[in-house]
Enzyme design. Structure first.
Site, PDB file in Angstrom:
ATOM      1  N   GLU A  39       3.125   4.119   4.787  1.00 42.02           N
ATOM      2  CA  GLU A  39       1.973   3.106   6.013  1.00 42.02           C
ATOM      3  C   GLU A  39       0.579   3.484   5.338  1.00 42.02           C
ATOM      4  OE1 GLU A  39       0.212   2.784  10.484  1.00 42.02           O
ATOM      5  OE2 GLU A  39       0.499   4.483   9.797  1.00 42.02           O
ATOM      6  N   LYS A 109       0.822  -4.619  12.408  1.00 44.34           N
ATOM      7  CA  LYS A 109       1.526  -3.983  13.762  1.00 44.34           C
ATOM      8  C   LYS A 109       0.694  -4.290  14.473  1.00 44.34           C
ATOM      9  CE  LYS A 109       0.444   1.054  13.858  1.00 44.34           C
ATOM     10  NZ  LYS A 109      -0.639   2.130  12.987  1.00 44.34           N
ATOM     11  N   CYS A 144       4.709   3.278  12.339  1.00 45.04           N
ATOM     12  CA  CYS A 144       3.759   4.259  13.758  1.00 45.04           C
ATOM     13  C   CYS A 144       4.201   4.285  14.710  1.00 45.04           C
ATOM     14  CB  CYS A 144       2.673   4.612  12.609  1.00 45.04           C
ATOM     15  SG  CYS A 144       2.574   5.789  12.829  1.00 45.04           S
TER      16      CYS A 144
END
Length: 256
Positions: A39, A109, A144
């Site tokens: 990421e 995200k 994440c």
């Protein structure tokens, strides 16, 4: 399919040096069908003061370099995420590239991280759940902090996901939670999960490493340590359907 996840050793380098380093690591990967990166590695997740200046659109130089690299290697590359600059804001965007160099999927995200982090202040959350067809089965994308939200993974399962791909910049301070969530998200959904975490240190924060390849039963097939390395395994995504037939827990769900 042969999978290789590149657990990049982060440092406070200029963006150009990080791109050079990542491309050189791709060149070191043995023959693979799918290569993953972590990421926001171009600047480092915790380098919040660099986000705006080093953001770029998806037709910018970093994505172009990895599209070319995918063509050279003849494989799929999940180039991890970068700070995407778009007309409606800055996004933490993961890019999935095919062996022809074309962008197969883009995931922004959804769950931004605000605990001791400026991500929620600087970036715009994504809205779309993304599941994409691949030669091996349907792949669902998360990033994440998304790992803490099991409902996202169930939504991906409802869209046919058999394999989860997870770039991350998870810190060492919470590494046991990372290891737990990797196995839990795989087993509760009876799906493969492949994660790629950062290693090293950036902006004074230490990353946890421990990238993982987990099978539908929650068994860890491969796991990295705390340093930079390549974590690899060979999997058969068809085992997802077999596991779901053998143990049909998903069919017993009451709330959908």
């Amino acid at each position: 399919m042969k999978i290789a996840t590149i657990q990049l050793e982060m440092a406070d380098r200029p963006k150009g040096k990080n791109v050079e380093h990542a491309l050189s690591m791709v060149d070191r990967v043995p023959p693979a069908d799918l290569i993953l990166l972590p990421e926001i590695w171009p600047c480092g997740f915790f380098a919040f003061d660099r986000y705006a200046a080093e953001s770029e659109p998806l037709d910018g130089p970093t994505v172009k370099a990895f599209r070319q690299k995918a063509r050279e290697r003849g494989c799929h590359i999940l180039m991890g995420s970068l700070v995407e600059r778009a007309a409606d804001g800055l996004f933490n965007t993961t890019v999935f590239i095919g062996p022809d160099g074309e962008i197969v999927a883009r995931y922004r995200k959804i769950h931004l991280f605000g605990y001791q982090s400026d991500e929620t202040k600087l970036l715009t959350p994504g809205k779309d759940i993304v599941v994409s067809g691949t030669p091996w089965g349907r792949a669902g994308f998360s990033t994440c902090y998304d790992l803490r939200f099991p409902e996202l993974f169930r939504r991906m399962v409802d869209r046919g996901a058999e394999l989860f791909l997870v770039p991350s910049a998870w810190p060492l301070a919470r590494i046991e939670a990372w290891r737990l969530f990797n196995r839990a998200r795989a087993h509760e959904n009876l799906a493969f999960l492949v994660s790629c975490n950062c290693a090293g240190e950036n902006a004074g924060k230490r990353y946890g490493g421990h990238s993982m390849i987990v099978d539908p039963w929650g068994k860890v097939l491969a796991e990295g340590g705390e340093g930079g390395e390549i974590v690899a395994a060979e999997i058969d995504v068809g085992q997802t359907a077999a596991a779901r037939r053998e143990f049909p827990a998903l069919a017993d769900r009451v709330f959908r």
